[in-house]
Motif scaffolding. Structure first.
Motif, short mmCIF file in Angstrom:
data_model
loop_
_atom_site.label_atom_id
_atom_site.label_comp_id
_atom_site.label_asym_id
_atom_site.label_seq_id
_atom_site.Cartn_x
_atom_site.Cartn_y
_atom_site.Cartn_z
N LEU A 1 -46.25 24.97 -20.00
CA LEU A 1 -47.18 24.47 -20.99
C LEU A 1 -47.04 25.30 -22.27
O LEU A 1 -46.60 26.45 -22.23
N ALA A 2 -47.47 24.71 -23.38
CA ALA A 2 -47.69 25.48 -24.60
C ALA A 2 -49.18 25.41 -24.90
O ALA A 2 -49.78 24.32 -24.86
N VAL A 3 -49.78 26.56 -25.15
CA VAL A 3 -51.22 26.63 -25.40
C VAL A 3 -51.43 27.29 -26.75
O VAL A 3 -50.91 28.38 -27.02
N LEU A 4 -52.20 26.63 -27.60
CA LEU A 4 -52.59 27.21 -28.88
C LEU A 4 -53.86 28.01 -28.64
O LEU A 4 -54.90 27.46 -28.29
N GLY A 5 -53.76 29.33 -28.79
CA GLY A 5 -54.92 30.17 -28.51
C GLY A 5 -54.63 31.63 -28.77
O GLY A 5 -53.55 32.00 -29.23
N ARG A 6 -55.63 32.46 -28.49
CA ARG A 6 -55.51 33.90 -28.71
C ARG A 6 -55.29 34.61 -27.39
O ARG A 6 -55.73 34.18 -26.34
N THR A 7 -54.61 35.73 -27.47
CA THR A 7 -54.42 36.60 -26.32
C THR A 7 -54.82 38.02 -26.70
O THR A 7 -54.67 38.43 -27.85
N GLY A 8 -55.32 38.77 -25.71
CA GLY A 8 -55.65 40.17 -25.94
C GLY A 8 -56.61 40.34 -27.10
O GLY A 8 -57.62 39.66 -27.21
N SER A 9 -56.26 41.26 -28.00
CA SER A 9 -57.12 41.57 -29.14
C SER A 9 -56.75 40.79 -30.39
O SER A 9 -57.24 41.07 -31.47
N GLY A 10 -55.86 39.78 -30.25
CA GLY A 10 -55.44 39.00 -31.41
C GLY A 10 -56.61 38.26 -32.04
O GLY A 10 -57.54 37.84 -31.37
N THR A 11 -56.56 38.10 -33.36
CA THR A 11 -57.65 37.44 -34.08
C THR A 11 -57.28 36.04 -34.54
O THR A 11 -58.15 35.26 -34.90
N SER A 12 -55.97 35.71 -34.53
CA SER A 12 -55.53 34.39 -34.95
C SER A 12 -54.85 33.68 -33.79
O SER A 12 -54.18 34.32 -32.96
N PRO A 13 -54.99 32.36 -33.72
CA PRO A 13 -54.34 31.63 -32.63
C PRO A 13 -52.83 31.64 -32.78
O PRO A 13 -52.30 31.55 -33.90
N THR A 14 -52.14 31.77 -31.68
CA THR A 14 -50.69 31.71 -31.64
C THR A 14 -50.30 30.67 -30.61
O THR A 14 -51.11 30.22 -29.80
N ASN B 1 -48.55 29.95 -27.26
CA ASN B 1 -48.22 30.71 -26.05
C ASN B 1 -47.53 29.80 -25.04
O ASN B 1 -47.96 28.66 -24.83
N ILE B 2 -46.48 30.29 -24.43
CA ILE B 2 -45.83 29.58 -23.35
C ILE B 2 -46.53 29.98 -22.06
O ILE B 2 -46.58 31.17 -21.71
N VAL B 3 -47.06 29.00 -21.34
CA VAL B 3 -47.80 29.25 -20.11
C VAL B 3 -47.12 28.51 -18.97
O VAL B 3 -47.32 27.30 -18.80
N PRO B 4 -46.30 29.20 -18.18
CA PRO B 4 -45.71 28.55 -17.02
C PRO B 4 -46.78 28.22 -15.98
O PRO B 4 -47.81 28.89 -15.90
N SER C 1 -46.42 35.07 -25.59
CA SER C 1 -46.65 34.55 -26.93
C SER C 1 -45.34 34.36 -27.68
O SER C 1 -44.43 35.18 -27.58
N LEU C 2 -45.28 33.27 -28.44
CA LEU C 2 -44.18 33.07 -29.38
C LEU C 2 -44.59 33.62 -30.73
O LEU C 2 -45.76 33.94 -30.96
N SER C 3 -43.62 33.74 -31.63
CA SER C 3 -43.98 34.07 -33.01
C SER C 3 -44.92 32.97 -33.51
O SER C 3 -44.86 31.83 -33.07
#
Length: 588
Positions: free
Chosen positions: A511-524, A526-529, A536-538
């Motif tokens: 899956l690809a998920v648009l969201g935040r991980t960890g302490s990130g403040t902006s959505p990125t 993310n590849i979610v198997p 996270s991708l760039s």
């Protein structure tokens, strides 16, 4: 908790007596800091520390070892034990401990185990460390914890753990007649560092036919390297994991198993799967499907080129080849909404062609779904309505608060949900007829995003509720005509994602998920198997929605300024593809 002298039990056939595997394809995902262009930034997800690596023969218990050293040695020996029936690991146990089941589960951890020792509580309730030279029969308890990254169940099902998850450990030890500490009580299962797990285990996609026998649906499992071929075949014969069980079919007659607990591969790469007599009751068509299943499973191993089926040592007659599709492609180019029309965008040239059979779209389109060959085409307007724009006139399908972006499956059903109607999904057939699908586990949760897999057997959802935002997978149970009738209970994936907005399928098991991980403040992005670690991708600045064809190079992102970015040109970085794009989608 297992204690002596309980009888030893096994949940399934174990064929793990071989030595450890050699080199392995890397299976732990890593975050990459990639070169960027324009409004693109490097990803921020941290890779968990893999922990110690086992590369040799583990040590047996040392004479006069402390209880803490005994427990550490026992944990260190478990990864090697996968290949030698835990010969060394069992040396740390008292001889009459017979109930420990190492195959119950695997805990994958980072760092080092934390261990502390406490003797059995005396009458005054105080605790003290064990004596350096214990009296035979003396008892002590070692408590500890592991920084758990994931667990693997006895059937190979993988579950990533949420950040900062700790698995508690408790071991009871007793001094033997020679004053040597040995473990007498312990929990079932084993634990190993992420690096060891990467070395010892591998992922295998186990395939099952969709109910209409049009598509092969993957069920990703993790098995020990040296026995993965045999266990993957056994998984095909035994059926899918619980959440997929009613969403896929089985052509294996009841009682069918391997005649011998192994899969032989000759020098020409032919894998022989010898099955027991019940397989003879399968029809010729079902035998062909089974052969395609097993071929799709076993050719994931580089030494296997083809598969031959046998029944009790004799070749099994198969009537013609089966032709179920696998990881169906939605096409190379996305559909986009631009200039109040749904168009097909040639990502290589930038050319846009209006989608035939569609009419002008409303203003403020925020999401798009298209079915096979672009029909149906449905847009979300703002967050308050779904409008079908395929056909001769616009048709409003749904209105409400916080309407989820639509998804169109291969049966031409359109899926959505309303934020003000928890516990239901809103479905529309190819003629626009409305059905409300009750989903018990969605009660108390709001659906933020959903997308049906291209095989039609699974659905991914982003939901929010009292426990926060999470990404779930569920099996889609359909009628004989393909109508969705219920969802299975869910499994949660991408546990490291702390805030998600949208989910799309990248391929059959990612899956690809648009969201935040960890302490990130902006959505990125993310590849979610479905059965591995999220990464996270760039990222693209101000991304508001995503779409994906097949594979990471077919990912697209739409920004708040209506600019479309894609990864097709490089496969690794985001580049501007088009401007004036309100939404993008691929069929499915």
């Amino acid at each position: 908790m297992t204690s002596r002298p309980a009888p030893r039990t096994h949940g399934r056939s174990r064929a793990f007596l071989a030595a450890l595997a050699g080199a392995v394809v890397v299976v732990l995902a890593a975050c990459s800091s990639l070169p960027v262009t324009g409004g693109v930034h490097a990803g921020t997800t941290a890779v968990p520390g893999p922990g110690p690596v086992y590369l040799g023969t583990p040590d047996s218990p040392q004479e006069d070892a402390s209880p803490l050293d005994i427990v550490r040695g026992f944990i260190d020996a478990q990864a090697a034990g996968v290949g030698d029936d835990f010969t060394v690991a069992k040396e740390f146990l008292a001889p009459d401990v017979s109930g420990w089941d190492p195959w119950d589960s695997v805990t994958v951890f980072s760092g080092e185990p934390t261990l502390t020792e406490r003797q059995g509580a005396p009458a005054d309730g105080t605790h003290k460390a064990a004596e350096p030279t214990p009296t035979p029969g003396a008892r002590t308890v070692v408590h500890g914890g592991l920084a758990s990254l994931a667990t693997v169940a006895s059937d190979g099902e993988f579950q990533q753990e949420a950040p900062n998850r700790t698995k508690d450990l408790t071991f009871t030890l007793e001094a033997d007649s020679d004053g040597q500490w040995r473990i007498t009580e312990l929990d079932d299962g084993i634990a190993m560092s992420a690096a060891n797990f990467e070395y010892v285990y591998r992922a295998v996609s186990v395939y099952f036919p969709s109910m209409d026998h049009q598509v092969l649906v993957p069920d990703v499992r993790w098995f020990p390297q040296r026995t993965a071929q045999t266990q993957a075949v056994q998984a095909v014969l035994q059926g899918p994991v619980t959440w997929l069980r009613d969403s896929v079919d089985s052509v294996v007659p009841e009682g069918t198993s391997l005649s011998v607990d192994a899969v032989a591969v000759d020098e020409d790469g032919v894998a022989t799967v010898d099955l027991t007599a019940p397989v003879l009751s399968a029809s010729g068509t079902d035998r062909a499907v089974l052969l395609q299943q097993l071929t799709s499973v076993l050719t994931q191993f580089p030494q296997v080129r083809s598969v031959q089926l046998e029944a009790a040592g004799s070749p099994l007659k198969v009537t013609g080849p089966a032709s179920l599709s696998r990881d169906p492609s939605p096409g190379d180019d996305p559909y986009v909404v631009t200039g109040h029309r749904v168009r097909r965008l040639d990502a290589a040239t930038g050319k846009q062609d209006a989608l035939a059979g569609t009419i002008t779209t409303p203003s403020d389109v925020t999401a798009l779904a298209v079915g096979t060959n672009g029909n149906p085409a449905v847009v979300r307007v703002g967050t308050a309505s779904l409008v079908q724009v395929s056909g001769d006139a616009r048709r409003t399908l749904l209105t409400g608060e916080d309407v989820a972006g639509p998804s169109a499956d291969r049966f031409r059903w359109v899926w959505s949900a309303r934020g003000d109607d928890e516990g239901y999904l809103e479905l529309f057939d190819k003629d626009g007829a409305h059905t409300r699908l009750a989903v018990t586990w969605l009660q108390g949760r709001r659906v933020l995003s959903l997308q049906v897999s291209r095989d039609g057997a699974r659905v991914a959802l982003v939901t929010s509720g009292a426990t926060g935002v999470q990404v779930d997978l569920a099996g889609v149970v359909r009628s004989g005509a393909g109508a969705p009738v219920r969802l299975s209970d869910p499994v949660t994936v991408g546990a490291t994602i702390t805030d998600a907005r949208q989910v799309v399928w990248v391929d059959e098991d990612d899956l690809a998920v648009l969201g935040r991980t960890g302490s990130g403040t902006s959505p990125t992005v993310n590849i979610v198997p479905v059965a591995d670690y999220a990464r996270s991708l760039s990222s693209v600045s101000d991304v508001v929605s995503i779409a994906s064809g097949r594979g990471e190079s077919a990912l697209y992102a739409v920004t708040s300024s209506h600019e479309l970015f894609g990864r097709r040109a490089t496969g690794a970085t985001w580049l501007s593809v088009a401007k004036g794009v309100e939404a993008a989608a691929f069929p499915g």
